[in-house]
Motif scaffolding. Structure first.
Motif, short mmCIF file in Angstrom:
data_model
loop_
_atom_site.label_atom_id
_atom_site.label_comp_id
_atom_site.label_asym_id
_atom_site.label_seq_id
_atom_site.Cartn_x
_atom_site.Cartn_y
_atom_site.Cartn_z
N VAL A 24 0.84 -1.20 0.00
CA VAL A 24 0.00 0.00 0.00
C VAL A 24 0.87 1.25 0.00
O VAL A 24 0.63 2.21 -0.75
N THR A 25 1.91 1.25 0.84
CA THR A 25 2.83 2.39 0.90
C THR A 25 3.51 2.61 -0.45
O THR A 25 3.64 3.75 -0.92
N PHE A 26 3.92 1.50 -1.07
CA PHE A 26 4.58 1.57 -2.38
C PHE A 26 3.63 2.15 -3.44
O PHE A 26 4.01 3.04 -4.21
N LEU A 27 2.39 1.68 -3.44
CA LEU A 27 1.42 2.16 -4.42
C LEU A 27 1.09 3.64 -4.20
O LEU A 27 0.94 4.40 -5.16
N ILE A 28 1.00 4.04 -2.94
CA ILE A 28 0.75 5.46 -2.64
C ILE A 28 1.92 6.32 -3.12
O ILE A 28 1.72 7.39 -3.71
N ALA A 29 3.14 5.83 -2.88
CA ALA A 29 4.33 6.58 -3.31
C ALA A 29 4.38 6.70 -4.83
O ALA A 29 4.65 7.78 -5.37
N ILE A 30 4.10 5.59 -5.53
CA ILE A 30 4.09 5.60 -7.00
C ILE A 30 3.02 6.55 -7.52
O ILE A 30 3.24 7.33 -8.45
N PHE A 48 1.76 9.13 -6.02
CA PHE A 48 2.17 10.51 -5.75
C PHE A 48 3.19 10.97 -6.79
O PHE A 48 3.11 12.10 -7.29
N ILE A 49 4.14 10.11 -7.12
CA ILE A 49 5.17 10.46 -8.11
C ILE A 49 4.53 10.72 -9.47
O ILE A 49 4.84 11.70 -10.15
N ILE A 50 3.60 9.84 -9.86
CA ILE A 50 2.92 10.00 -11.16
C ILE A 50 2.13 11.30 -11.18
O ILE A 50 2.18 12.07 -12.15
N PHE A 51 1.39 11.56 -10.10
CA PHE A 51 0.60 12.79 -10.03
C PHE A 51 1.52 14.02 -10.09
O PHE A 51 1.20 15.02 -10.75
#
Length: 217
Positions: free
Chosen positions: A22-28, A30-33
């Motif tokens: 979940v943390t990884f997906l949130i980080a990814i 955020f980076i994409i956004f």
């Protein structure tokens, strides 16, 4: 007890893995956004029109849109009327009409040219580019094929930011002239958010649209 402890440990491990994912997906996400937001900001800041009154340029570039036979959609009619107005005011010398015109049963550029002729625009100043399949292809071909260095780009306001930015990035002295708004503004604005980022990277990596055949007349 041993079995229960194993189950508890397994659940704890599973929760840790889930938490990491979940943390990884949130980080990814955020980076994409952030990438989309930053590229949109760059495009926006580098596509603003000069606050000065319009001055003459060599071309009006009309971006294509849907047609029904020889009948222009409301969006495209507004663009053509804007180009004709610029010509009549002696603000442009030529009009490049770009769109999908390679199909014998469907041609945006043929319909655009007929509309211009009906409005008494001299045929010799009209140029059609039948391979302007999208905004990126249209602007690149305007520079590479038609050697346009100075132009007003004509479309609806939601569209101009991206088109003007592309033109300036490849060396065209460009400003945008808005042909009004569209009814589904929220939809087109959302689409532009993604399209600006796509074209930003196409410019950065010098992507040739579709294939090399697009750069033949």
């Amino acid at each position: 007890m041993i079995g229960e402890n194993l189950i508890i440990k397994s659940l704890q491990i599973a929760l840790k893995i889930f938490s990491i994912l979940v943390t990884f997906l949130i980080a990814i996400s955020f980076i994409i956004f952030a990438i989309f937001t930053i590229t949109n900001l760059i495009v926006y800041l580098n596509s603003k029109n000069s606050p000065l009154p319009l001055t003459p340029k060599d071309y009006a570039i009309v971006l294509g849109a849907s047609v029904h036979g020889d009948s222009l959609s409301g969006v495209l009619r507004a663009r053509m009327e804007t180009a004709i107005d610029l010509y009549n005011k002696k603000l442009v010398k030529n009009i490049l009409m770009s769109g999908d015109g390679t199909d014998s049963n469907y041609s945006e550029t043929t319909a655009m040219k007929k509309f211009a002729l009906k409005n008494k625009i001299p045929e010799e100043i009209l140029i059609t580019d039948e391979k302007g399949y999208n905004t990126y292809a249209t602007i690149l071909r305007a520079k590479e094929i038609y050697n346009i260095n100075s132009a007003y780009i004509i479309s609806q306001n939601f569209h101009l930011t991206r088109a003007v930015w592309i033109a300036r990035e490849i060396g065209i002295d460009a400003d945008g002239v808005g042909a009004g708004e569209v009814k589904e503004k929220w939809y087109y604005s959302s689409r532009e958010f993604f399209a600006r980022t796509k074209d930003y990277f196409q410019i950065i990596f010098k992507v040739t649209p579709y294939d090399e055949k697009n750069f033949n007349l």
